[in-house]
Scaffold this motif. Structure first.
Motif, mmCIF file in Angstrom:
data_model
loop_
_atom_site.group_PDB
_atom_site.id
_atom_site.type_symbol
_atom_site.label_atom_id
_atom_site.label_comp_id
_atom_site.label_asym_id
_atom_site.label_seq_id
_atom_site.Cartn_x
_atom_site.Cartn_y
_atom_site.Cartn_z
ATOM 1 N N GLY A 1 81.713 1.396 -47.071
ATOM 2 C CA GLY A 1 80.454 1.338 -47.806
ATOM 3 C C GLY A 1 79.349 2.017 -47.023
ATOM 4 N N ASP A 2 78.164 2.015 -47.588
ATOM 5 C CA ASP A 2 76.987 2.574 -46.917
ATOM 6 C C ASP A 2 75.771 1.841 -47.465
ATOM 7 O OD1 ASP A 2 74.694 4.188 -46.249
ATOM 8 O OD2 ASP A 2 76.090 5.817 -45.771
ATOM 9 N N HIS A 3 75.202 0.939 -46.630
ATOM 10 C CA HIS A 3 74.106 0.121 -47.163
ATOM 11 C C HIS A 3 72.854 0.939 -47.443
ATOM 12 C CE1 HIS A 3 76.902 -2.876 -46.488
ATOM 13 N NE2 HIS A 3 76.350 -3.569 -45.516
ATOM 14 N N ILE B 1 63.701 -4.290 -47.082
ATOM 15 C CA ILE B 1 63.622 -4.823 -45.711
ATOM 16 C C ILE B 1 64.750 -5.816 -45.450
ATOM 17 C CG2 ILE B 1 62.232 -6.305 -44.206
ATOM 18 C CD1 ILE B 1 59.744 -4.791 -45.381
ATOM 19 N N ALA B 2 65.081 -6.647 -46.447
ATOM 20 C CA ALA B 2 66.192 -7.593 -46.264
ATOM 21 C C ALA B 2 67.501 -6.846 -46.016
ATOM 22 C CB ALA B 2 66.308 -8.508 -47.495
ATOM 23 N N GLN C 1 70.280 -6.482 -42.489
ATOM 24 C CA GLN C 1 71.747 -6.398 -42.361
ATOM 25 C C GLN C 1 72.138 -5.177 -41.538
ATOM 26 O OE1 GLN C 1 74.707 -7.742 -43.279
ATOM 27 N NE2 GLN C 1 76.002 -5.935 -43.192
ATOM 28 N N VAL C 2 71.499 -4.039 -41.827
ATOM 29 C CA VAL C 2 71.788 -2.807 -41.076
ATOM 30 C C VAL C 2 71.486 -3.027 -39.596
ATOM 31 C CG1 VAL C 2 71.124 -0.373 -40.778
ATOM 32 C CG2 VAL C 2 71.381 -1.329 -43.090
ATOM 33 N N GLU C 3 70.378 -3.692 -39.323
ATOM 34 C CA GLU C 3 69.933 -3.906 -37.946
ATOM 35 C C GLU C 3 70.835 -4.909 -37.214
ATOM 36 O OE1 GLU C 3 67.930 -2.118 -36.428
ATOM 37 O OE2 GLU C 3 67.454 -3.262 -34.618
ATOM 38 N N VAL C 4 71.231 -5.989 -37.906
ATOM 39 C CA VAL C 4 72.163 -6.957 -37.302
ATOM 40 C C VAL C 4 73.468 -6.255 -36.936
ATOM 41 C CG1 VAL C 4 73.627 -8.960 -37.821
ATOM 42 C CG2 VAL C 4 71.171 -9.039 -38.324
ATOM 43 N N MET D 1 76.293 -10.810 -49.535
ATOM 44 C CA MET D 1 76.500 -10.266 -48.189
ATOM 45 C C MET D 1 75.192 -10.225 -47.407
ATOM 46 S SD MET D 1 77.654 -6.453 -47.094
ATOM 47 C CE MET D 1 76.137 -5.854 -47.875
ATOM 48 N N ILE D 2 74.120 -9.791 -48.079
ATOM 49 C CA ILE D 2 72.820 -9.751 -47.387
ATOM 50 C C ILE D 2 72.383 -11.182 -47.044
ATOM 51 C CG2 ILE D 2 70.403 -9.036 -47.553
ATOM 52 C CD1 ILE D 2 72.400 -6.713 -47.360
#
Lengths: 275, 275
Positions: free
Chosen positions: B143-145, B159-160, B164-167, B221-222
């Motif tokens: 996938g690609d968020h 931002i939410a 997820q990307v940052e975590v 998932m988020i």
């Protein structure tokens, strides 16, 4: 009634860009549009005829009326259809918000890359829907600049794209309209609305798209708003040019570029009342 | 060798989410994957078997070896294949970076939703490529968020997702890896690489996807990174919860949600040297 401003402008280079765009994307956008023999089709907002030639070639026995608000664009469009030896298109200068056609005049309506430029897209669809015969189809194609992402990712490139979105917004337009086609068409009263995304995925195994889409369509379009964005004070030359460089960077051997168009088809109500 | 952390965790609710995901997306992701009779296929990183059942059902005469680093996940995966009465899958606990197989042991390799969790994805592909026989295929799905966009647009929701990307990034992982499949596979030495996007487009005319994808796959998932994002100080509860609310808003009648998976297929070099 005030005519909507056309944010891309009317210069020759812009015309070439629109022609390049149609040439590269023609199958992706149009392969599933074909009108039956004898049907009357209104193309609303034909511009320089970038889609008109394809449309008319794919439905040689349908009759097209292609309208635009700009006489200069209509001249270009007429030359394009003449060069393609098409005889099933007539052109007429008209504003979508003041159309000289009677209700239920057309079997089908086709609208491509137009709604993004209108501040009242639903009103335009309502007007066009009135011109359809019951059971006739409305086909709408729009891009969505917020669908753009790429590798290498770049904040500067994303900001340059945002400049285009903002220039459009200041002109009362909507560069993120593709994703909204479904709710807009439903709100306008169309029935059996079906929207399908048409994603352009570009990596270096697809050199025609690298050149024809990433560089000459998308990046060229963003470059085209440079002066407007600077005049509006949205960006500065260094930041904007860095973004353009990074967009070109995505066209290199390890780069990837993604953009999505949306195509919606809906039906004019047959007006059948329950017994 | 240190085992990579798995950011989604191993809880039962997460397992259900992965099963929901596979059930909803199975045709989009897997309809064009089918292995010939007698071929030996390595599924690297099978997790709880969310893809294993589909894979093995679609290629009933191929023999699968499905590996994962987690014994608990393998137990779930084994139960899933047993429930589906599959006899063509064997499971083995193993780390992708320390695999107990000889070079050229497999006809095909399949890797789905794994590379995003690895800090050295190219190294993993190089290792897996060694296990392929010449001319064998490697299939990679990610996938690609950053491919996510929606209507109504919402800065809070974006931002939410960025949380997820940052975590993932803090864990050495890459939630934006889908768009990079082509350059990663080429860098790993695969040949004839072909990547195709698999876009999930959701509007209210597709209620199964509204529920199965927008709500139960993506938004769930988020939501699943809430605690990690708060602990990492990336966001605060109010901002995060507002973003989740806005993601749910896109599942309403006039909402639209878009996400894209990428599927790449490449070939192990046949090693033919020019004469």
């Amino acid at each position: 009634m005030k005519t909507e401003a056309y944010v891309h402008g009317y210069h020759r280079r812009e015309n070439e860009r629109l022609q390049d765009q149609a040439g590269t994307l023609v199958d992706l956008l149009h392969s599933d549009t074909s009108y039956p023999s004898g049907s009357l089709v209104l193309e609303a907002g034909c511009g320089v005829g970038a889609q008109t030639v394809t449309l008319a070639q794919r439905s040689p026995d349908a009759r097209f009326t292609s309208i635009d608000v700009s006489a200069d664009s209509l001249g270009e469009a007429r030359r394009a259809t003449e060069a393609a030896a098409l005889t099933n298109v007539q052109f007429q200068r008209a504003d979508i918000f003041a159309l000289p056609f009677a209700p239920e005049s057309f079997d089908h309506v086709f609208v491509c890359f137009v709604l993004e430029h209108l501040s009242r897209p639903v009103e335009a669809l309502v007007i066009l829907n009135r011109l359809l015969k019951p059971g006739g189809t409305m086909t709408v194609i729009e891009g969505d600049h917020g669908s753009t992402y790429f590798h290498p990712d770049s904040g500067a490139a994303r900001i340059a794209i945002q400049c285009q979105v903002e220039v459009q917004r200041l002109a009362g337009c909507n560069a993120l309209i593709g994703r909204q086609l479904y709710p807009l068409m439903v709100e306008a009263g169309l029935e059996a609305v079906h929207v399908s995304p048409r994603m352009v995925y570009v990596d270096s195994s697809r050199p025609d798209l690298v050149d024809g889409f990433t560089r000459k369509t998308f990046t060229a379009m963003i470059e085209g708003v440079r002066e407007s964005a600077l005049e509006a004070g949205i960006t500065d030359p260094e930041a904007f040019d860095a973004g353009i460089r990074d967009l070109h960077r995505t066209a290199e051997a390890d780069g990837v570029f993604c953009y999505t168009f949306f195509k919606g088809v809906g039906e004019k109500s047959r007006g059948v009342k329950p017994a």
